[in-house]
Design a protein around this motif. Structure first.
Motif, short mmCIF file in Angstrom:
data_model
loop_
_atom_site.label_atom_id
_atom_site.label_comp_id
_atom_site.label_asym_id
_atom_site.label_seq_id
_atom_site.Cartn_x
_atom_site.Cartn_y
_atom_site.Cartn_z
N ALA A 1 0.82 -1.22 0.00
CA ALA A 1 0.00 0.00 0.00
C ALA A 1 0.85 1.26 0.00
O ALA A 1 2.06 1.23 0.17
CB ALA A 1 -0.93 -0.01 1.21
N THR B 1 -3.24 1.20 -3.99
CA THR B 1 -3.87 1.14 -2.66
C THR B 1 -3.39 2.32 -1.83
O THR B 1 -2.43 2.21 -1.07
CB THR B 1 -3.50 -0.19 -1.95
OG1 THR B 1 -3.74 -1.28 -2.84
CG2 THR B 1 -4.30 -0.38 -0.67
N SER C 1 -5.64 0.35 5.68
CA SER C 1 -4.38 -0.19 5.12
C SER C 1 -3.27 -0.14 6.17
O SER C 1 -2.42 -1.03 6.22
CB SER C 1 -3.96 0.57 3.86
OG SER C 1 -3.56 1.90 4.16
N GLN D 1 -0.25 -2.99 5.75
CA GLN D 1 0.01 -3.03 4.31
C GLN D 1 1.14 -2.09 3.88
O GLN D 1 1.48 -2.04 2.71
CB GLN D 1 -1.26 -2.63 3.55
CG GLN D 1 -2.45 -3.55 3.78
CD GLN D 1 -2.33 -4.80 2.93
OE1 GLN D 1 -2.25 -4.72 1.71
NE2 GLN D 1 -2.31 -5.94 3.57
#
Ligand code: UT7
Length: 337
Positions: A200, A205, A211, A216
């Motif tokens: 991410a 993303t 997230s 992430q």
């Protein structure tokens, strides 16, 4: 991509390196997660790594390395007309750390930017700067490879946290009378991207509370797959660049592989048939410093007297992308044209 120097004599005329002061040992890691000094040493060869301080960003590591490279080349920042910083951990997405560094060095005539090719970044950046010098676009380039991976590691994931460290190295590239780079081989296999990535924070993303909560924004890696890839390309890329340049493995005096894992290095060294005393290894002290790995190892080899004029030096990197890249250089001690 593969090619030879084609009559151009372009070499490394300055070299510098920097690692943060803070040492993190395997024993210290063992107090943070379920691992041990024994496991880390046996599986990776790493004993300790350097970790940047809370306020230290990539440019803080690149600056001392770059200053040392300029000093050893005997040039001022204002004489540099190209700066390429290879990294996956820039100070921020933009402006580039290259532009930040250009300002700090007083390189006001320089084109400056970052390049992302994972741990292969330094080899890509050197090849690119080489091409710009060979094509006449630039006269004097500063190439920096550095990463502060500690800032994007999941410190609860023993599969990645124990492997990496922070550091940066820098080289000045200029035309020389003779010798210098003989050729490069670079490649990428994007299908292997998910084996080593940061999920991410990009346009796929963007950062959200979710997230972040899902961790992430940290490095994710399939260690076994990357291991297989690494052992393969370290061999094939080295063989390709040597063949393209009409050189043999026996002619190599100094082998500087990407410092990810001593087992990977030993596998490649064995397959290639390079004697142990020709291999530069510092992964035990620094861990995997990503783009910093090859220039840091070059600086180590320089410090221990192995990089003498006329020596044939083989460098091979590999990493996220998945990418790989080799460069072959006949070392010159300064010798600018
Ligand atoms: O620049 C490119 C970046 N990355 C690399 O080059 C990394 C390439 N991969 C590697 O270097 C190796 O695959 C690792 C060092 C990441 C892992 O070594 P491995 O020999 O492939 O171990 P493994 O993943 O097969 O794991 C063996 C065992 C597992 O336990 P079980 O399933 O056998 O019970 C792991 O859970 O070791 C365990 N393990 C650990 N144990 C203690 C994994 N990490 C650790 C750890 N401490 N840090």
């Amino acid at each position: 991509m593969i090619g030879t120097a084609n009559g151009n004599a372009i070499s490394i005329t300055g070299l510098g390196a920097y690692v943060p002061e803070r040492v993190m040992t395997n024993d210290e890691l063992s107090t943070m997660m379920d691992t041990s000094d024994e496991w880390i040493r046996e599986r990776t060869g790493i004993r300790e790594r350097r970790i940047a301080g809370p306020g230290q960003a990539l440019s803080d590591l690149c600056l001392p390395a770059a200053r040392e490279a300029l000093e050893t080349a005997g040039v001022e920042g204002s004489q540099i007309d190209l700066i390429v910083v290879a990294t996956v951990t820039p100070d921020m997405a933009f402006p580039s750390t290259g532009a930040i560094l250009a300002d700090l060095l007083g390189a006001h005539e320089a084109a400056a930017y970052d390049l992302s090719a994972g741990c292969t970044g330094f080899m890509y950046a050197v090849a690119q700067a080489y091409g710009m010098l060979a094509g006449g676009l630039a006269q004097r380039a500063l190439v920096v490879g550095g990463d502060v991976l500690s800032k994007i590691l999941d410190w609860t994931d023993r599969g990645t946290a124990v492997l990496f460290g922070d550091g940066a190295g820098a080289v000045v590239l200029e035309r020389v009378g003779e010798g210098g780079f003989l050729g490069f081989e670079l490649g990428a296999d994007g299908s292997g991207g998910p084996q080593l990535y940061l999920p991410a924070g990009g346009s796929r993303t963007p950062a959200t509370a979710e997230s972040v909560a899902d961790r992430q924004h940290f490095v994710q890696m399939n260690g076994r797959e990357v291991f297989k890839f690494a052992t393969r390309v370290l061999v094939t890329s080295a063989e390709a660049v040597l063949a393209e340049c009409g050189r043999t493995i026996d002619e190599v005096d100094v082998y500087v592989p990407h410092q990810a894992n001593v087992r990977i290095i030993e596998y490649a060294r064995d397959k290639l048939g390079i004697p142990e005393d020709k291999v530069v290894i510092d992964v035990d002290r620094y861990g995997n410093t990503s783009s910093g790995s090859i220039p840091l190892a070059l600086a180590d080899a320089k410090a221990d007297g192995r990089l003498q004029a006329g020596k044939l030096v083989l460098m091979t990197g590999m990493g996220a992308g998945l990418t790989w890249g080799s460069g072959l250089i006949e070392w010159t001690d300064g010798g600018r044209a």
